[in-house]
Design an enzyme around this catalytic site. Structure first.
Site, short mmCIF file in Angstrom:
data_model
loop_
_atom_site.label_atom_id
_atom_site.label_comp_id
_atom_site.label_asym_id
_atom_site.label_seq_id
_atom_site.Cartn_x
_atom_site.Cartn_y
_atom_site.Cartn_z
N ASP A 25 0.83 -1.21 0.00
CA ASP A 25 0.00 0.00 0.00
C ASP A 25 0.86 1.26 0.00
O ASP A 25 1.96 1.26 0.55
CB ASP A 25 -0.92 -0.01 1.23
CG ASP A 25 -2.06 0.99 1.11
OD1 ASP A 25 -2.38 1.41 -0.03
OD2 ASP A 25 -2.62 1.36 2.15
N GLY A 26 0.33 2.31 -0.61
CA GLY A 26 0.99 3.62 -0.57
C GLY A 26 1.52 4.10 -1.91
O GLY A 26 2.20 5.12 -1.97
N HIS A 42 2.17 3.19 -9.09
CA HIS A 42 1.91 1.76 -9.35
C HIS A 42 3.06 1.15 -10.15
O HIS A 42 3.47 0.02 -9.91
CB HIS A 42 0.59 1.58 -10.09
CG HIS A 42 -0.61 2.01 -9.29
ND1 HIS A 42 -0.76 1.70 -7.96
CD2 HIS A 42 -1.71 2.73 -9.64
CE1 HIS A 42 -1.90 2.22 -7.51
NE2 HIS A 42 -2.49 2.85 -8.51
N SER A 71 -11.09 -6.86 -3.87
CA SER A 71 -12.45 -6.91 -4.44
C SER A 71 -13.13 -5.55 -4.31
O SER A 71 -14.10 -5.28 -5.01
CB SER A 71 -13.27 -8.03 -3.78
OG SER A 71 -13.14 -8.01 -2.37
N LEU A 136 10.56 -20.38 -4.94
CA LEU A 136 9.55 -19.60 -4.23
C LEU A 136 8.18 -19.68 -4.93
O LEU A 136 8.10 -19.59 -6.15
CB LEU A 136 10.01 -18.13 -4.20
CG LEU A 136 9.05 -17.10 -3.60
CD1 LEU A 136 9.21 -17.08 -2.08
CD2 LEU A 136 9.32 -15.72 -4.16
N SER A 198 -8.04 -4.70 5.45
CA SER A 198 -8.68 -4.40 4.16
C SER A 198 -9.15 -5.64 3.41
O SER A 198 -8.94 -5.75 2.19
CB SER A 198 -7.74 -3.54 3.28
OG SER A 198 -7.47 -2.30 3.90
N GLU A 209 1.74 -13.08 12.56
CA GLU A 209 2.30 -11.88 13.21
C GLU A 209 2.08 -10.69 12.27
O GLU A 209 2.41 -10.77 11.08
CB GLU A 209 3.80 -12.07 13.48
CG GLU A 209 4.11 -13.23 14.40
CD GLU A 209 3.55 -13.06 15.82
OE1 GLU A 209 3.42 -11.91 16.27
OE2 GLU A 209 3.24 -14.09 16.45
#
Ligand code: IPE
Ligand code: IPE
Ligand code: MG
Length: 250
Positions: A25-26, A42, A71, A136, A198, A209
């Protein structure tokens, strides 16, 4: 299938989280601070993600799950929504080679019903072609909502096993959740200063955590990840027990 944290205390807990979930976010504020349009944030966010993937891989993290579009993000201005969908498509196309080179397994989690046919086809192809990779597992949550997940899982379960309408437990539901292939996240990171979930992985974050940082997502990278993981290493994860049970020496 992985045992859930509410069914049993996880056996093997490491200083390095096995699974990290991130709300990136941000981006918009990062751009705004620079008098740039939000979409610039973005774009830079993609660079931060690339660096975070590399850093997770280097640290031995097995699963990285990132929230790319919720969503509820459909409520944004149409221009921004279509930019994000376009960016997602372009990044999928351009990064697929790099993912193979790094043995990354890609999964897209979320409701696919609103994706354009070309995006859908690309997702299916990217998932299928990276499925055999052994490194990964990167899960990108797109049009994902935690509530959507619980409801779609319940519906899918009852469609397949109607007898469970009379009663079921979490072990019955778990195989139908979108992230059934991964253990629950050990560490959750949210950048951008907000301290909320959110509608991200509501079910899976039961004993995760939670780490919040004011850093805006485009500024995130290896150093910030290491800081979060160091913080994680200092947590005592009790899963309902008392400290003396976790650490008999204390
Ligand atoms: C997160 O950054 C990216 C998406 C939700 C797609 P934001 O776009 O929410 O950035 P802020 O929170 O407005 O700064
Ligand atoms: C959460 O960020 C979703 C993603 C990062 C994709 P938002 O910026 O949409 O969250 P709210 O609206 O501030 O809670
Ligand atoms: Mg935001």
């Amino acid at each position: 299938m992985f045992k859930s944290s509410t069914e049993a205390v996880p056996e093997q807990l490491n200083a390095v989280p096995r699974h990290i979930a991130v709300i990136m976010d941000g981006n918009g504020r990062w751009a705004k601070q620079r008098f740039m349009p939000r979409i610039f944030g973005h774009k830079r966010g993609v660079d931060a993600l690339r660096e975070t993937i590399k850093a997770c891989d280097a640290m031995g993290v097995e699963f990285l799950t990132v929230f790319a579009f919720s969503s509820e993000n459909w409520r944004r201005p149409v221009d921004e929504v279509s930019f994000l969908m376009g960016l997602f498509l372009r990044v999928l196309e351009s990064e697929i080679e790099r993912m193979h080179a790094n043995q990354i397994r890609l999964r897209i989690v979320g409701n696919r019903e609103r994706f354009t046919p070309d995006l859908l086809a690309l997702i299916e192809q990217a998932e299928a072609s990276t499925a055999g990779n052994t490194g990964l597992t990167l899960s990108v949550a797109v049009d994902y909502g935690g509530r959507w997940d619980v409801i779609q899982a319940t519906q899918a379960m009852l469609a397949e096993r109607p007898e469970l309408a009379a009663g079921f437990d979490e072990g019955d539901l778990a195989p139908y959740l979108a992230m059934n292939y991964a253990p629950e996240p050990d560490l959750f990171i949210r950048t951008g200063g907000e301290q909320r979930i959110s509608n991200f992985l509501l079910w899976q974050l039961a004993y995760t955590e939670l780490y919040f940082t004011d850093m805006l997502w485009p500024d995130f990278g290896r150093a910030a990840l290491e800081e979060a993981v160091a913080w994680f290493g200092g947590r005592e994860r009790r899963f309902g027990r008392i400290s003396e049970q976790v650490n008999p020496a204390s």
